[in-house]
Design a protein around this motif. Structure first.
Motif, PDB file in Angstrom:
ATOM      1  N   ASN A   1       0.824  -1.211   0.000  1.00 20.86           N
ATOM      2  CA  ASN A   1       0.000   0.000   0.000  1.00 20.86           C
ATOM      3  C   ASN A   1       0.857   1.259   0.000  1.00 20.86           C
ATOM      4  N   VAL A   2       1.942   1.234   0.762  1.00 22.07           N
ATOM      5  CA  VAL A   2       2.841   2.394   0.820  1.00 22.07           C
ATOM      6  C   VAL A   2       3.461   2.640  -0.551  1.00 22.07           C
ATOM      7  N   ILE A   3       3.902   1.550  -1.210  1.00 24.50           N
ATOM      8  CA  ILE A   3       4.488   1.677  -2.543  1.00 24.50           C
ATOM      9  C   ILE A   3       3.463   2.226  -3.528  1.00 24.50           C
ATOM     10  N   ALA A   4       2.216   1.720  -3.452  1.00 29.89           N
ATOM     11  CA  ALA A   4       1.153   2.177  -4.360  1.00 29.89           C
ATOM     12  C   ALA A   4       0.872   3.662  -4.170  1.00 29.89           C
ATOM     13  N   ARG A   5       0.856   4.126  -2.923  1.00 34.75           N
ATOM     14  CA  ARG A   5       0.596   5.541  -2.658  1.00 34.75           C
ATOM     15  C   ARG A   5       1.738   6.414  -3.174  1.00 34.75           C
ATOM     16  N   CYS A   6       2.974   5.937  -2.967  1.00 38.31           N
ATOM     17  CA  CYS A   6       4.125   6.691  -3.474  1.00 38.31           C
ATOM     18  C   CYS A   6       4.089   6.795  -5.001  1.00 38.31           C
ATOM     19  N   LEU A   7       3.711   5.688  -5.657  1.00 38.69           N
ATOM     20  CA  LEU A   7       3.636   5.701  -7.116  1.00 38.69           C
ATOM     21  C   LEU A   7       2.578   6.691  -7.607  1.00 38.69           C
ATOM     22  N   ASP A   8       1.441   6.744  -6.921  1.00 39.36           N
ATOM     23  CA  ASP A   8       0.387   7.671  -7.334  1.00 39.36           C
ATOM     24  C   ASP A   8       0.851   9.121  -7.211  1.00 39.36           C
ATOM     25  N   VAL A   9       1.575   9.435  -6.142  1.00 45.34           N
ATOM     26  CA  VAL A   9       2.123  10.781  -5.981  1.00 45.34           C
ATOM     27  C   VAL A   9       3.128  11.078  -7.095  1.00 45.34           C
ATOM     28  N   ILE A  10       3.979  10.088  -7.414  1.00 40.76           N
ATOM     29  CA  ILE A  10       4.960  10.261  -8.503  1.00 40.76           C
ATOM     30  C   ILE A  10       4.256  10.515  -9.827  1.00 40.76           C
ATOM     31  N   PHE A  11       3.141   9.818 -10.070  1.00 40.83           N
ATOM     32  CA  PHE A  11       2.404  10.007 -11.326  1.00 40.83           C
ATOM     33  C   PHE A  11       1.824  11.423 -11.408  1.00 40.83           C
ATOM     34  N   VAL A  12       1.359  11.961 -10.274  1.00 45.10           N
ATOM     35  CA  VAL A  12       0.826  13.319 -10.257  1.00 45.10           C
ATOM     36  C   VAL A  12       1.935  14.324 -10.598  1.00 45.10           C
TER      37      VAL A  12
ATOM     38  N   LEU B   1      -4.195  15.637  -1.843  1.00 44.81           N
ATOM     39  CA  LEU B   1      -5.563  15.141  -2.029  1.00 44.81           C
ATOM     40  C   LEU B   1      -5.582  13.678  -2.435  1.00 44.81           C
ATOM     41  N   VAL B   2      -4.594  13.261  -3.232  1.00 41.72           N
ATOM     42  CA  VAL B   2      -4.486  11.843  -3.598  1.00 41.72           C
ATOM     43  C   VAL B   2      -4.315  10.993  -2.350  1.00 41.72           C
ATOM     44  N   LEU B   3      -3.434  11.424  -1.444  1.00 41.57           N
ATOM     45  CA  LEU B   3      -3.191  10.658  -0.219  1.00 41.57           C
ATOM     46  C   LEU B   3      -4.401  10.668   0.706  1.00 41.57           C
ATOM     47  N   LEU B   4      -5.196  11.763   0.662  1.00 44.49           N
ATOM     48  CA  LEU B   4      -6.351  11.874   1.548  1.00 44.49           C
ATOM     49  C   LEU B   4      -7.610  11.216   0.986  1.00 44.49           C
ATOM     50  N   LEU B   5      -7.866  11.393  -0.326  1.00 44.54           N
ATOM     51  CA  LEU B   5      -9.137  10.960  -0.903  1.00 44.54           C
ATOM     52  C   LEU B   5      -9.114   9.551  -1.484  1.00 44.54           C
ATOM     53  N   PHE B   6      -7.995   9.135  -2.056  1.00 43.68           N
ATOM     54  CA  PHE B   6      -7.961   7.822  -2.700  1.00 43.68           C
ATOM     55  C   PHE B   6      -8.343   6.682  -1.751  1.00 43.68           C
ATOM     56  N   PRO B   7      -7.871   6.668  -0.491  1.00 41.73           N
ATOM     57  CA  PRO B   7      -8.279   5.565   0.401  1.00 41.73           C
ATOM     58  C   PRO B   7      -9.782   5.508   0.627  1.00 41.73           C
TER      59      PRO B   7
ATOM     60  N   PHE C   1      -9.361   2.657  -2.915  1.00 37.30           N
ATOM     61  CA  PHE C   1      -8.352   2.623  -3.971  1.00 37.30           C
ATOM     62  C   PHE C   1      -7.274   1.583  -3.697  1.00 37.30           C
ATOM     63  N   TYR C   2      -6.954   1.402  -2.409  1.00 38.46           N
ATOM     64  CA  TYR C   2      -5.826   0.531  -2.063  1.00 38.46           C
ATOM     65  C   TYR C   2      -6.281  -0.791  -1.453  1.00 38.46           C
ATOM     66  N   GLU C   3      -7.580  -1.063  -1.527  1.00 36.53           N
ATOM     67  CA  GLU C   3      -8.083  -2.362  -1.090  1.00 36.53           C
ATOM     68  C   GLU C   3      -7.823  -3.411  -2.164  1.00 36.53           C
ATOM     69  N   THR C   4      -7.896  -4.681  -1.773  1.00 35.40           N
ATOM     70  CA  THR C   4      -7.673  -5.746  -2.747  1.00 35.40           C
ATOM     71  C   THR C   4      -8.809  -5.801  -3.759  1.00 35.40           C
TER      72      THR C   4
ATOM     73  N   ALA D   1     -12.587  13.160  -8.368  1.00 40.88           N
ATOM     74  CA  ALA D   1     -12.837  13.792  -7.074  1.00 40.88           C
ATOM     75  C   ALA D   1     -11.636  14.627  -6.645  1.00 40.88           C
ATOM     76  N   VAL D   2     -10.434  14.119  -6.900  1.00 42.73           N
ATOM     77  CA  VAL D   2      -9.214  14.869  -6.577  1.00 42.73           C
ATOM     78  C   VAL D   2      -9.155  16.158  -7.394  1.00 42.73           C
ATOM     79  N   VAL D   3      -9.422  16.062  -8.694  1.00 43.07           N
ATOM     80  CA  VAL D   3      -9.382  17.238  -9.572  1.00 43.07           C
ATOM     81  C   VAL D   3     -10.417  18.271  -9.140  1.00 43.07           C
ATOM     82  N   ALA D   4     -11.634  17.810  -8.818  1.00 42.15           N
ATOM     83  CA  ALA D   4     -12.695  18.734  -8.392  1.00 42.15           C
ATOM     84  C   ALA D   4     -12.317  19.441  -7.091  1.00 42.15           C
ATOM     85  N   ALA D   5     -11.785  18.675  -6.125  1.00 36.64           N
ATOM     86  CA  ALA D   5     -11.383  19.280  -4.852  1.00 36.64           C
ATOM     87  C   ALA D   5     -10.231  20.264  -5.051  1.00 36.64           C
ATOM     88  N   SER D   6      -9.321  19.930  -5.949  1.00 37.93           N
ATOM     89  CA  SER D   6      -8.203  20.825  -6.246  1.00 37.93           C
ATOM     90  C   SER D   6      -8.694  22.137  -6.845  1.00 37.93           C
TER      91      SER D   6
END
Length: 462
Positions: free
Chosen positions: A3-14, A47-53, A57-60, A79-84
């Motif tokens: 899950n930590v790796i997945a969250r880091c990757l999502d931040v990197i993609f942003v 917002l990715v770190l706050l809203l995606f869970p 998003f990170y469940e099996t 949802a992230v884009v709208a909140a941003s």
């Protein structure tokens, strides 16, 4: 850790999306973002770190479909884009951020996130098919339903569930394989079963039991209350025939629609719009043909051009259906409708042609335009025939839970025209019920397409 790796990757993609968008928007400039772009990108990362869970998003996603996963991913990113955007407006930074850069970064980051999730999902499916990354499952249930679950698991290796042994709740029904079923050990003692689950460190226990087995469910729940094993209840409701019925919330209570409208009004909007537009276009384009048919009817037999008859619409509401008259004018006895038969003397010469080619049905586009019928749906029958078949054919009246149609799934499969045998009507109703339970807008389009090419002429229409 995953899950930590997945969250880091999502931040990197942003961040990567923001950098690529900057390079596209300002070619030849420095790769680094300006202050406003950095602030906006930081907002998106947070917002990715706050809203995606919150979107799971990170469940099996084991055992779930790829379209469902992609839909959840897109909803989370939107949802992230709208909140941003709300934050940018609140801080009065709208004019300071390039709209083109914002569009590029939103699109590129979204594509990177969706592509990564899709690639990971497909890679895991492939690995599970080859026997890797699986979860062990012990199944509790009767022999019949246990076999059903084993068959499902065998047909879905990509889900990564591996059955290891069974518990038979019907101890008298053991197979002749001395405690083996399908090559798997079978237990009948709950303590021995629980000990085996702990010994083998089984990941999941599936309780495949009828809804009435509440006592057995609680026994297994108590047996594993101190164990870290996923306990799932898969209700065996085959005898209730509920699989084609929807679960809905009524005043906070979960209810099952046994006999209610099978399709929500919101889902029907594409169908309603298509019906009105299609009917309007058909009436305009076919108006010369309508005039020619009307003239031929008037010249070949006395009487009105149109034939009207009371039929039942959605939820049984009556309406008058329109057809081109294909028979000589005559009177039927009260409560009696005599269907046309082969060589029927009542059918006029032009009427025989109209019935054989279904051209007599064309005025029903007016019923569609008025909202009484649909282009596609179960064919409405005479009210007298409804009274006859409703007690003879199971599910007959359920056909009227949606609007009747000019054409339908039964018609394109050859079931049109006069029906004189109960067996034929039963088959026609089965096709109609299949259509209702499996309805989609694209299913309608398929039926329309087939009708245009093969559905107008029928050997049973006379």
């Amino acid at each position: 850790m995953s899950n930590v790796i997945a969250r880091c990757l999502d931040v990197i993609f942003v961040i990567a999306g923001a950098l690529i968008a900057h390079a596209l928007r300002f070619p030849g400039a420095e790769v680094f973002l300006d202050d406003n772009e950095r602030l906006h990108t930081a907002f998106n990362c947070a917002l990715v770190l706050l809203l995606f869970p919150g979107f799971g998003f990170y469940e099996t996603w084991r055992g779930q479909s790829l379209p469902a996963m992609l839909g959840r991913v897109l909803a989370a990113w939107l949802a992230v884009v709208a909140a941003s955007l709300v934050l940018v407006f609140t801080l009065h930074r709208v004019d300071a951020v390039s709209r083109l850069w914002f569009g590029y970064s939103t699109l590129i980051s979204g594509v990177l996130i969706v592509s990564a999730k899709c690639g990971a999902h497909l890679a895991l499916r492939t690995a599970r098919r080859r026997g890797f990354n699986f979860r062990t499952v012990a199944i509790v249930g009767t022999p019949g339903f246990s076999r059903t679950l084993l068959a499902h698991l065998k047909c879905a290796p990509q889900a990564g569930f591996k059955p290891v042994f069974l518990f038979d709740t019907n101890a008298q029904a053991l197979d002749i394989f001395e405690g083996q079923r399908g090559g798997l050990p079978v237990f009948t003692d709950i303590d021995a079963f629980a000990a085996k689950v702990r010994e083998e460190r089984v990941n999941e226990v599936w309780l495949a039991l009828p809804l009435s087995e509440e006592h057995t469910i609680y026994r297994f729940k108590r047996a594993f209350q101190h164990d870290f094993v996923n306990l799932r209840f898969i209700p065996d409701v085959r005898s209730l025939a509920l699989f084609n019925h929807a679960l809905v919330d009524v005043i906070g209570l979960t209810t099952i629609n046994l006999n209610a409208a099978p399709i929500s009004p919101l889902s029907m909007w594409p169908k309603l719009i298509f019906d009105r537009l299609f009917a309007l276009v058909a009436l305009i384009l076919l108006s010369p043909l309508f005039a020619a048919i009307a003239l031929s009817i008037k010249l070949t037999s006395p009487g009105p051009v149109f034939f009207t008859q009371k039929r039942k619409g959605i939820d049984g509401h009556p309406f008058m259906i329109y057809k081109f008259r294909s028979m000589t004018t005559h009177r039927e006895s009260e409560g009696l409708v005599t269907p046309a038969a082969r060589g029927d003397a009542r059918v006029t010469k032009i009427g025989a042609f109209l019935r054989r080619t279904s051209l007599d049905e064309l005025p029903q586009f007016l019923n569609v335009l008025l909202g009484q019928m649909s282009v596609v749906g179960p064919r409405p029958h005479a009210v007298e025939h409804d009274d006859l078949y409703k007690d003879l054919v199971y599910g007959y009246m359920h056909r009227y839970r949606i609007k009747p149609g000019i054409t339908g799934w039964a018609q394109v499969n050859g079931y049109r025209g006069t029906t004189t045998k109960i067996e034929k009507m039963e088959t026609r109703v089965k096709f109609d019920l299949f259509y209702i339970h499996n309805w989609s807008f694209w299913f309608d389009m398929r039926i329309v397409f087939v009708t245009i090419f093969k559905g107008f002429v029928g050997r049973n229409a006379y």
